[in-house]
Design an enzyme around this catalytic site. Structure first.
Site, PDB file in Angstrom:
ATOM      1  CB  SER A   1      34.118  37.310  32.506  1.00 45.10           C
ATOM      2  OG  SER A   1      35.182  36.697  33.200  1.00 45.10           O
ATOM      3  N   GLY A   2      36.740  39.499  32.205  1.00 45.30           N
ATOM      4  CA  GLY A   2      37.539  40.471  32.949  1.00 45.30           C
ATOM      5  C   GLY A   2      37.453  41.859  32.329  1.00 45.30           C
ATOM      6  CE1 TYR A   3      35.868  45.206  35.877  1.00 45.26           C
ATOM      7  CE2 TYR A   3      37.882  45.714  37.066  1.00 45.26           C
ATOM      8  CZ  TYR A   3      36.514  45.535  37.056  1.00 45.26           C
ATOM      9  OH  TYR A   3      35.793  45.691  38.214  1.00 45.26           O
TER      10      TYR A   3
ATOM     11  CB  CYS B   1      48.856  48.483  31.715  1.00 49.66           C
ATOM     12  SG  CYS B   1      48.850  47.691  33.325  1.00 49.66           S
TER      13      CYS B   1
ATOM     14  CG  ASN C   1      44.594  50.755  33.451  1.00 52.47           C
ATOM     15  OD1 ASN C   1      43.967  51.820  33.522  1.00 52.47           O
ATOM     16  ND2 ASN C   1      44.172  49.653  34.020  1.00 52.47           N
TER      17      ASN C   1
END
Lengths: 344, 344, 344, 344
Positions: free
Chosen positions: B10-12, B147, B311
């Site tokens: 559910s995160g980026y 990143c 990133n």
């Protein structure tokens, strides 16, 4: 020196009130309350005031009597405790929506609950000096005006005063707003990666400011949409109005000049050339101006009436200080002289 | 078809993995987990995938065996349960910081606690294909790369490989980053009115990625600062390096061409004219390219080595898919063909 | 009342000078020149001044004698005509780079041409009150300071004064800047679709402000990079300095307090918690503050020295007015009281 | 393989066409013209294509016959030379406004001059597949659709098809647009310091796209305003419509589902919760989706009909490729599969 205290000082309107009051030559800031931050320096949340003041937040329980109490609380809080506040402040300026509507029934319809202090509604004057200057001069109780309502109110003012609006046709008012309108408390929708660069239909229908606009101008056929755009401060109201009979540029110039005359914070922006032909909010950040202007489509009788302002200034804290000045016989513009920046 | 599941979707990074895997011709997405959102459509949080998939989030408890398990969890979670995950996935790609460092002592020093599964550290290959392509081809366990570390690693790569860096002098690396680096959970610092338009010293000293960069390149004198700027996706590393002996433009062209040769996602950007003379992150949103370039001050022997990337792509999800491709003998670029947009 | 004229008033520095001078209690703005816009209202280009002044641009040929002439011209113009300007203004404040360097040779080396009026160089005082306050009080000629140079100068000031910098190691200074630094004239690089959201290496090496910084602080090993980010006003200097011997937080507090003492526009920002722990430019828009702070990596002896400011204010027009105040015995802060906005 | 050439390839629509065509499996890009940049690599102006193609710009004089000629020229250029272009391309897709209107008189009224090739107007099909799919399949000549017109056309489509609009009342359509709509050539209004963060009334009345919208839907009482906001790509149309008789949510769901059925690029966005309850342009950058949705005010009978899209994609280049696919019997979505990014 007038002693002024701010109740609910940690939000964005509270911070802006504080900035203005600290620079106001006739005012001494007595107290600024915040339950959550009691004891902390106000500049911990208002970093622009670092080096400007050593004030710390007080809890509400320590509030002392003062000349003016400005309430910058979430909607609903002021009304519930109005008797208490009225016992502390000789005068009260409430920035919330609690005392804007005159009729308790209208309040119930738009805010979904009974007003907790309906008999106080008539004691408050709607704090829009451009409409109620004389009443503000003589009252002890002033209500704030919704930031979007102010933008629409002032956009429509010249046309209403000149009687140009065809009320059989809808007035459609779109306000584009910055993120500071949503307040200082983070939420999922304010998360930068989600909020940055949006054009988001925040309240396409049903916005509560509709009620106060119709009340202020005696209009009925007003339809509002609020759209969030990439900006922190600022609002632009774009109001689509159809005129009674044919109207030309000269008629509109006359109406706007009449409306702006003797209004120190209304500027007409309607240029034929240049970049800034129409009102724009970005150059108004920090200023108390409301820039008004229009575009006319002579073929269809549509006037697009525009108003740009800083929602935290003319839309909230600046208007409150303007009222404070009027209530106490000060020059209306004192403490509100900042012109805004360009570029920015 | 390779069956792939995402743990922590559910995160980026999870959303970006999902976008890439849904478009990958050799992959079938088996499951995407989220405890909080179990049962909901993945497009409720990844709105770009609306109409693309009817997948719903599963709870971790329902995870089934699959060919590849990609872990996109908060730092610390993967290491604590690595045995469990290793029992479910034939191969594991972990996007967190848990398995990047080879030495448990280094991990303790930078992350402030003992590594929960130190014997697993040596089983993981550092997932930077530009340095470890052959090892990635033959391992079952790949760790992600920070990143910011990727940006600095790739900025420095040509100079390290060519042996041009004077290691008696400090390497100072500044990374300017967008707000998506901080993840999908709202907090006070991500509140739009506070975060918009900032140039904020997020981690001027002490950033943990320092450890993996020094490990990757065998450097010791590396000093990092991370600054948040107005951008959602993207990172630019600006690395100030002093050279051993005099270096000229031709030397640098040779070093960069050698480093970029056969690296499908490294592009050299070093033009004499035009707007895009140096690497810039904004045109890389959604692409897996890392653009590298430099500026040379011949008078002082300083080389400013630059690397721009997205990133969430080359800095996270894209690199993970690049590793997945290598691990399974696919074309290295498959599923990663998007060129990026201009203007944007 | 001091009569002040602005030569080159249509640019962004000119506009900011005008805004400040119109609000200055001891100043009367005599003339504002622009060849291209002669005859037009100044608010046609400085829309924030609409309603504030009816001044129109004059051509230079009509310039009359005045007490203070402020030159806001492109680099090179002031030096070529300095005798002429000196005949008109009792005092001159030049915002350009023409009179910042003391040695004609240094000028030639960095600006690529012979100085047109080298004997004037020694008559000008470098307009950085934090270093040259007493000289500014007694001179008739003040040069501006580069905006990026001011940010770096003030970031380094506490460390230089306290003798903490290890000059055998490079000082690497990165400045992140907004688009107003490039001036008011549109070009391909300033086109919004290209410039919005960039992190662009504008001058990774070779920036001319290096010369004045080394001169101001007597440093030699200074290396500058300028990076353009999404912002209109503002600059943040991030200076990486290595200390002579071990330094701790208390040493740095002492150095910063000593440097900021009696400097009305220096604020120390170095908090342990909150969002604004380090200096940030965005809350400084329109203000003359330079916020300074640091981060210390005790393990490596690196100090990251920070300075945020508004490039058009403390970096240009605000500093000019500060000098004007000093030169004429006014309170140093008069006309420069605006605190900046939050949120913004 | 279809051979396709782009006339006028250096602008933003040209660049987007090129990006799409380079990734199209059934297309070979033959030539890309630019007079000004002839001989230069296309990636000099479209930096996202670096490493993707070695194509260089050709002058128009060198144009060779091809299967499809796509014209991405300034308005007016295509019509003047249509015979010439028709001699070179078996099929023509013109992105300009030249062939959108069917009646020469309508063209004269809105564009202020006689159409240079009026007999060609009837040969062109209006390139909106959602309305004219079958005609596009069989024609050789397709005109583009204005980007704002597409947003309004598609916002209104469900209501028009379902016959829900009360045509006695005005339809007011506001489009908020990004800076890429103004094209790739810098001007005073696109200067970043002036354009950043604006909410600018770009065309409050009189926008030419009004004509094609009224033609497409057979409506007469349509009133458009265009407002520029901070965004590079994207447009959101907010259309205020009053319904014939009472309408409820179910009626609207039915109308929208009917309109979106079998339309591969229309997505309905109308959620009760979550951040993305309504269409938003930012997640559509690079995608060919048009997201449509609505809000209903049952008390007043107002429907706010929304459409978000990427002006360079569904609003221009993407729609052109969609038409190319239809004209040549390809899958309608081929080459247009990019889903868009989130976050971004």
């Amino acid at each position: 020196m007038l002693s002024v205290s701010i109740v609910g000082g940690s939000g964005y309107v509270g911070g802006e009130l504080l900035r203005l009051l600290l620079g106001h030559p006739h005012v001494e800031v007595r107290q600024v309350t915040s339950e959550r931050l009691a004891g902390q320096y106000v500049y911990s949340t208002h970093p622009n005031l670092r080096g400007r003041t050593d004030l710390r937040y007080s809890p509400q329980s320590s509030l002392e009597p003062c000349d003016v109490l400005i309430l910058a609380l979430p909607h609903g809080s002021a009304a519930k405790n109005i008797e208490h506040y009225a016992g502390l402040g000789q005068a009260i300026i409430d920035c919330s929506a609690d005392f804007r509507l005159r009729e308790p029934e209208t309040y119930s319809r738009w805010y979904g609950e009974k007003h907790p202090a309906p008999h106080w509604l008539e004691r408050f004057v709607y704090g829009l000096p451009e409409l109620y200057r004389e009443q503000i001069r003589t009252t002890r109780y002033v209500s704030g005006v919704g930031c979007n309502a102010t933008a629409i109110n002032l956009a429509l003012l010249p046309l209403v005063k000149a009687g140009l609006i065809d009320q059989t046709k809808p007035v459609v008012a779109e306000v584009k707003v910055g993120s500071s309108e949503a307040g200082a408390v983070a939420n999922d929708g304010s998360h930068h990666a989600e909020r940055a660069g949006v054009v988001r239909s925040f309240a396409p229908v049903g916005h509560r400011h509709t009620a106060e606009i119709m009340q202020a101008h005696g209009l009925e056929n007003v339809h509002i949409s609020i759209t969030s755009v990439e900006m922190v401060r600022g609002a632009l109201a774009t109001c689509h109005v159809f005129t009674k009979g044919a109207v030309n540029e000269r008629d509109l110039w006359r109406a706007y000049r009449a409306a702006a005359a003797e209004q120190p914070f209304l500027r007409i922006v309607h240029d034929r050339s240049g970049l800034h032909r129409h009102p724009e909010p970005k150059i108004l950040a920090g200023s108390n101006y409301a820039d008004i202007g229009w575009a006319l489509d002579e073929n269809t009788g549509r006037v697009v009436a525009l108003c740009a302002l800083d929602n935290l200034m003319k839309g909230a804290a600046g208007a409150a200080i303007q009222c404070l000045n009027l209530m106490h016989g000060f020059e209306e513009t004192v403490g509100l002289e900042f012109s805004g920046l360009h570029p920015v």
